[in-house]
Scaffold this motif. Structure first.
Motif, mmCIF file in Angstrom:
data_model
loop_
_atom_site.group_PDB
_atom_site.id
_atom_site.type_symbol
_atom_site.label_atom_id
_atom_site.label_comp_id
_atom_site.label_asym_id
_atom_site.label_seq_id
_atom_site.Cartn_x
_atom_site.Cartn_y
_atom_site.Cartn_z
ATOM 1 N N PHE B 20 0.829 -1.191 0.000
ATOM 2 C CA PHE B 20 0.000 0.000 0.000
ATOM 3 C C PHE B 20 0.869 1.248 0.000
ATOM 4 O O PHE B 20 1.870 1.317 0.682
ATOM 5 N N GLN B 22 -0.804 4.847 -0.932
ATOM 6 C CA GLN B 22 -1.658 5.982 -0.584
ATOM 7 C C GLN B 22 -3.100 5.668 -0.916
ATOM 8 O O GLN B 22 -3.371 4.816 -1.763
ATOM 9 N N VAL B 23 -3.994 6.382 -0.266
ATOM 10 C CA VAL B 23 -5.383 6.349 -0.696
ATOM 11 C C VAL B 23 -5.909 7.777 -0.695
ATOM 12 O O VAL B 23 -5.629 8.558 0.211
ATOM 13 N N ASN B 370 -14.201 -4.854 -4.651
ATOM 14 C CA ASN B 370 -12.939 -4.110 -4.623
ATOM 15 C C ASN B 370 -11.728 -4.993 -4.870
ATOM 16 O O ASN B 370 -10.624 -4.689 -4.424
ATOM 17 N N ALA B 387 -8.383 -3.676 -2.896
ATOM 18 C CA ALA B 387 -8.179 -2.276 -2.521
ATOM 19 C C ALA B 387 -9.091 -2.009 -1.339
ATOM 20 O O ALA B 387 -10.304 -1.948 -1.500
ATOM 21 N N SER B 388 -8.484 -1.891 -0.170
ATOM 22 C CA SER B 388 -9.326 -1.685 1.009
ATOM 23 C C SER B 388 -8.600 -0.820 2.010
ATOM 24 O O SER B 388 -7.362 -0.785 2.051
ATOM 25 N N ARG B 389 -9.381 -0.120 2.797
ATOM 26 C CA ARG B 389 -8.768 0.764 3.792
ATOM 27 C C ARG B 389 -8.207 -0.011 4.975
ATOM 28 O O ARG B 389 -7.347 0.482 5.696
ATOM 29 N N SER B 392 -4.437 -0.517 5.440
ATOM 30 C CA SER B 392 -3.849 0.467 4.528
ATOM 31 C C SER B 392 -2.816 1.304 5.264
ATOM 32 O O SER B 392 -2.839 2.515 5.225
ATOM 33 N N THR B 428 -8.355 1.195 -13.783
ATOM 34 C CA THR B 428 -7.029 1.063 -13.177
ATOM 35 C C THR B 428 -6.002 1.644 -14.144
ATOM 36 O O THR B 428 -6.269 1.764 -15.339
ATOM 37 N N ASN B 444 -12.721 6.383 -4.115
ATOM 38 C CA ASN B 444 -11.350 6.386 -3.611
ATOM 39 C C ASN B 444 -10.359 5.979 -4.688
ATOM 40 O O ASN B 444 -10.654 5.124 -5.521
ATOM 41 N N TYR B 446 -6.713 4.380 -4.950
ATOM 42 C CA TYR B 446 -5.643 3.700 -4.227
ATOM 43 C C TYR B 446 -4.392 3.687 -5.083
ATOM 44 O O TYR B 446 -4.469 3.474 -6.291
ATOM 45 N N PHE B 448 -0.745 1.775 -5.214
ATOM 46 C CA PHE B 448 0.091 0.695 -4.679
ATOM 47 C C PHE B 448 1.411 0.692 -5.436
ATOM 48 O O PHE B 448 1.489 1.144 -6.576
#
Lengths: 223, 453
Positions: B20, B22-23, B370, B387-389, B392, B428, B444, B446, B448
């Motif tokens: 990870f 940033q988000v 996600n 992609a999940s918080r 993160s 993406t 959101n 994300y 990576f």
């Protein structure tokens, strides 16, 4: 029998979706309409072939029936896609006309009564609608859904089951009343089919407006 | 899955460990429709990353310079510029509302200090210039500091205006507006490798534009039948070849791709190559036409291959072989038995995009819940990431996820029935040179990257 029911359900769903995509913001999408019509066609083919297997007597009728829904589809696409309204007789989009099936003049000539009584009995059994035609059920439901604000389409299946009874009770009458009241206000003659498309397309623009306006729009759409 | 893609060479996909970085975007549970990201695109250097959303906004992120005091934070992306690219409009002739949703963003190759990009909604394409300003002219003769005109009788002496430094400002200004050329909804734009022209595609037509000329475009493909009742297919995506400026491809709702050569004729109604895989009759269903429709087509950076995404799979084609793809990767085959419910809830109409890694050795595309998928073309291995918080934290490794397909569910597996179909990854982007990916999950974004050795 199972296959037939499933095919029927998918046909109903497709008509419902076709009708509803007219309300979509940004106008009807050609790709989606095409896909819906393809699903509907394959469901119809399956439905008819299942019927043949069940030794139905009215097989010869099926080819006559087949072109109908496809016509609905392409008409819809054209109406939005600015193409010239095709060959006269029935310019206004059909999902709307079929809603008024009991009264509308053109329906007898079209899809509704064409399937024999047996077919409509089956539809009643499938609890989708007690009307005669596939087109009838979804359009009624669609109207009910509008009332609850344009719902997320993902909730379609849930709402599909319970409402038809009330929808039928409340709306056609209200629509008729409103139509009588307001037909005078419309500059186009209410008998003229062009009334329907503008009203329908005006809908997205009216979205933020109050309920009364929505009711009006719905009433107009019904005609 | 563990182990780094060592040796410093940018290997692709699952052989490297993703972590990870940033988000972006609000944490809120209830998401405003306008904030849903509708397109993501890196520029040619990868230093800028643009997103467009359903509210018509474009947000550009810029990669920060490497920071020596924080060696682990390799260039984070921070907001560089935000602007409203498209507004809702109303077509009075057709009585139709035109959505402001940004359908696509494409960067132009950089030629000077400024950056240019094309953004499009359903009908109108705009060319935006994004430039920096850190100086301001002061001391004009005819106007005062506030910009008001000075009384000419009070001007007694002439002076030379001076440039004074000021805080850095990033300006986005619309340079060209390409309108009124599409009757249907624009699904693709693609900048040509000649850097002078670009194409725009809607459901039935493809137009060729010059970047400087807004009042005319050339129609290069038109598949509209004379009688619309005979309509059987629509254009779903189109793209220029990355190196050959005369070649472009377009995909159709029938699952085929046509390659056209603009040298052969002005109107490319006749394709020069036709990529089609024969349908497997055993897997036919009501929904065959829908799931075979191609939602995205992308050339590899090398220009040798192209990739197509349909509802359940992603395929890689060699441009020299039209009869079948050289690779077919299943993205979420477990959904094949659920097509009916996916039709009911409209998910079957979702348009997933796909992208190539910088070295063309891996490809990536999205799924539901996600999840997104990566396929390594060399090792033929694939991985599902989420992609999940949760988890993160900076540099937290992404754990491969697994969907249980029948049988007994193992620990850490998720069953098909508990997938959340409202959480979908449609868009993406992969950095053109490094293993940095941007994944849009609803509202959101994300980011990576691979783990630094």
């Amino acid at each position: 029998m199972e296959v037939q029911k499933e095919a029927q359900r998918i046909m109903t769903l497709s008509v419902w979706k076709m009708y509803h995509s007219r309300m979509q913001r940004g106008g009807l999408r050609l790709h989606r309409s095409l896909q819906l019509s393809l699903v509907m066609r394959s469901a119809r083919e399956l439905y008819l072939s299942a019927k043949v297997e069940a030794h139905e007597p009215e097989v010869p009728l099926s080819p006559v029936r087949s072109p109908d829904p496809r016509l609905h589809q392409s008409r819809e696409s054209e109406a939005v896609a600015e193409a010239a309204p095709p060959d006269g007789e029935q310019p206004s989009p059909e999902p709307m006309d079929t809603r008024e099936a009991p009264r509308a003049e053109e329906t007898p000539a079209r899809c509704a009564p064409r399937p024999t009584t047996k077919v409509s009995r089956k539809r009643r059994n499938s609890s989708l609608s007690d009307g005669g035609d596939v087109g009838l059920a979804p359009s009624k439901k669609a109207r009910l859904e509008e009332e609850q604000e344009e719902g997320a389409s993902s909730e379609v299946p849930d709402r599909l089951q319970p409402p038809p009874a009330q929808a039928e009770g409340a709306f056609p009458n209200l629509a008729r009343v409103l139509q009588r009241r307001f037909s005078g206000l419309l500059n186009c003659s209410p008998a003229a089919p062009p009334t329907a498309p503008p009203a329908c397309e005006a809908k997205p623009a009216c979205r933020p407006a109050d309920n009364m306006l929505n009711v009006l729009v719905r009433a107009v759409v019904a005609f | 899955m563990a182990g780094a893609g060592g040796g410093g060479c940018p290997a692709g996909g699952n052989d490297l460990q993703w972590c990870f970085s940033q988000v972006k975007g609000a944490v809120d549970e209830d998401v405003a429709e306008a904030d849903i990201i509708s397109t993501v695109e890196f520029n040619y250097s990868g230093d800028l990353l643009a997103t467009g959303d359903k509210g018509g906004r474009v947000v550009i992120f810029q990669r920060e310079q490497e920071n020596k005091s924080r060696p682990h934070s390799r260039g984070e992306y921070n907001v560089y510029s935000t602007f409203q690219s498209h507004e809702p409009e109303f077509d009075y002739l057709k009585s139709l509302e035109i959505e402001e949703k940004i359908n696509k963003i494409r960067w132009l190759p950089q030629q000077n200090a400024a950056h240019f990009l094309l953004s499009t909604n359903d009908k109108t394409i705009k060319l935006w210039k994004i430039s920096e300003r850190d100086k301001r002219a002061e001391g004009y003769n005819l106007k005062d500091e506030d910009g008001r005109l000075r009384d000419p009788f009070r001007i007694t002496a002439l002076r030379v205006p001076k440039l004074k430094p000021m805080d850095l400002m990033v300006e986005a200004s619309p340079r060209r507006i390409f309108a009124n050329a599409h009757t249907y909804h624009i699904n693709s734009i693609s900048v040509n490798s000649d850097h002078e022209t670009y194409l725009s595609a809607d459901d039935l037509r493809i137009n060729l534009w010059h970047l400087e000329i807004t009042d005319r475009s050339f129609n290069i493909v038109d598949i509209k039948p004379v009688n619309m009742e005979e309509l059987t297919e629509v254009i779903t995506a189109a793209e220029f070849h990355p190196h050959q400026c005369n070649v472009f491809v377009y995909s159709s709702s029938k699952g085929t791709v046509r390659l056209c050569d603009m040298r052969s004729s002005a109107l490319c109604d006749r394709h020069s190559k036709f990529f089609e895989e024969p349908e497997d009759p055993s897997s036919r269903s009501f929904f065959s036409e829908i799931i075979s429709s191609i939602s995205d087509v992308k050339f590899s950076h090398s220009g040798r291959y192209m990739m197509t995404r349909d509802y359940l799979s992603v395929k890689v084609w060699d441009l020299n072989m039209e009869s079948r793809p050289v690779e077919t990767h299943q993205v979420h085959e477990y959904l094949r038995s659920k097509l009916c419910s996916l039709y009911e809830n409209d998910c079957i109409f979702d348009k997933f995009e796909c992208c190539w890694s910088g070295s063309d050795s891996a490809i990536m595309t999205g799924s539901y819940n996600n999840f997104f998928r990566m396929f390594d073309r060399n090792t033929r291995r694939d991985v599902t990431l989420e992609a999940s918080r949760e988890n993160s934290k900076p540099r937290a490794s992404l754990k491969p996820r697994k969907v249980c397909t029948g049988g007994k569910r193992k620990k850490d597996e998720i069953s098909v029935d508990s997938l959340d179909f409202n959480k979908k990854i449609l868009h993406t982007a992969w950095h053109p040179a490094e293993n940095i990916i941007a994944v849009a999950a609803t509202n959101n974004l994300y980011i990576f990257q691979d783990k630094v050795n």
